[in-house]
Design an enzyme around this catalytic site. Structure first.
Site, PDB file in Angstrom:
ATOM      1  N   SER A  70      33.260  38.841  26.677  1.00  0.00           N
ATOM      2  CA  SER A  70      34.433  39.209  27.457  1.00  0.00           C
ATOM      3  C   SER A  70      34.952  40.594  27.057  1.00  0.00           C
ATOM      4  O   SER A  70      34.225  41.577  27.152  1.00  0.00           O
ATOM      5  CB  SER A  70      35.498  38.116  27.279  1.00  0.00           C
ATOM      6  N   PHE A  71      36.187  40.692  26.570  1.00  0.00           N
ATOM      7  CA  PHE A  71      36.757  41.974  26.164  1.00  0.00           C
ATOM      8  C   PHE A  71      35.897  42.663  25.104  1.00  0.00           C
ATOM      9  O   PHE A  71      35.762  43.893  25.100  1.00  0.00           O
ATOM     10  CB  PHE A  71      38.176  41.758  25.642  1.00  0.00           C
TER      11      PHE A  71
END
Length: 304
Positions: free
Chosen positions: A102-103
């Site tokens: 994700s991030f």
């Protein structure tokens, strides 16, 4: 493959905490967790990967057991790229691979463009290496304003961390993380909370607000230019039930943007680009790590 040790890398604002797995003599892999998660994000995946590699799962600043950044300023994406560089320098890594969820994958993508000669392989777990949203341009001043004003609000309130019972903390966490599941939620809270006399408090920095306040959104021209700087081989692993973590953008806009990014990466990197879709949600690497372990292992062990 079991956990070898905990690690602390000294930085000017305190330390960056990390967990170490695998062979100390093996090719290094730095693992980058998602927004508001921590290094425990990889506890169920790393034991399924080749033990001949040297894995370091770090907590970003303000997350997990890492120090909060200096007071007075919002967190910026380049802060995290800076942290990755500091960890690599402290460990004396001249070339290594990045595994980002994700991030963490987005930070890995930024790092791979800024320091292309350092990255051998980049593995993205339900992530995009960049955010490319022309329709979001009109919102960027709002996001940047919110980021600054949130810091001022936190400072003005100056409240002590909220204390919750373990069950209250878990239910609050699951309410805001609908895809993580109870078992994996408990695992993240093990590292993401501190026990006090009355219960648990969250470790993370309260300046960390909505992720859209911290992402860099690129134009197509910027994206195409910096993509050509990448020297790494890239594996994108997409969960078929994953969700958009850049929440204000509608699903059809996300798909259009992501399709463009993937097609450009494929045409630019050619044989250095690989894509795989797996069954699972955004936290598939935690909930069903066996769904992604095989393709990640093959990619790590593959030669150009």
């Amino acid at each position: 493959m079991g956990l070898l040790s905990e690690l602390k890398v000294s930085v000017p604002w305190g330390h960056i905490a990390a967990k170490v797995w695998g062979s100390p003599q093996g090719p290094p892999v730095l693992c980058l967790h998602g927004w508001l998660d921590n290094a425990n994000s990889f506890d169920r995946l790393l034991p399924l990967l080749p033990p001949s590699f040297h894995y370091v799962a770090m907590d970003f600043g303000g997350h997990g057991l890492s120090s909060h950044h200096h007071p007075g300023f919002p967190y910026q994406p380049q802060n995290y790229v800076n942290e990755v560089r500091r960890v690599a320098a402290a460990l004396k890594w001249n070339r290594f691979s990045l595994l980002g969820h994700s991030f963490g994958g987005t930070i890995g993508g930024m790092f791979s463009c800024i320091f292309p000669e350092l990255v051998d392989k980049l593995i993205l777990l339900d992530s995009s290496p960049f955010f490319l949203e022309s329709k979001e341009i009109k919102n960027l001043p709002t996001y940047k304003r919110q980021s600054i004003e949130h810091v001022l609000l936190v400072e003005a309130k100056d409240k002590p961390p909220k204390v919750l019972s373990p069950e209250e903390m878990l239910q609050s966490f699951l309410k805001n993380n609908t895809q993580v599941g109870e078992e994996c939620g408990k695992l993240l809270l093990e590292r993401g909370t501190t026990r006090v006399a009355q219960g648990l408090v969250l470790n993370r920095d309260r300046r960390l607000s909505q992720p859209e306040n911290h992402f860099e959104v690129l134009s197509k021209d910027q994206f195409e230019y910096i993509c050509k700087k990448i020297q790494a081989r890239i594996l994108v692993v997409k969960a078929d039930q994953g969700y958009s973590y850049f929440r204000p953008i509608k699903d059809d806009e996300i798909r259009e943007s992501m399709d463009y990014i993937l097609q450009f990466l494929k045409s630019t990197l050619k044989e250095r680009f690989q894509y795989m879709e797996v069954v699972g949600n955004h936290y598939v690497h935690m909930r069903e790590p066996q769904h992604v372990a095989g393709v990640i292992s093959d990619f790590l062990q593959s030669n150009p």
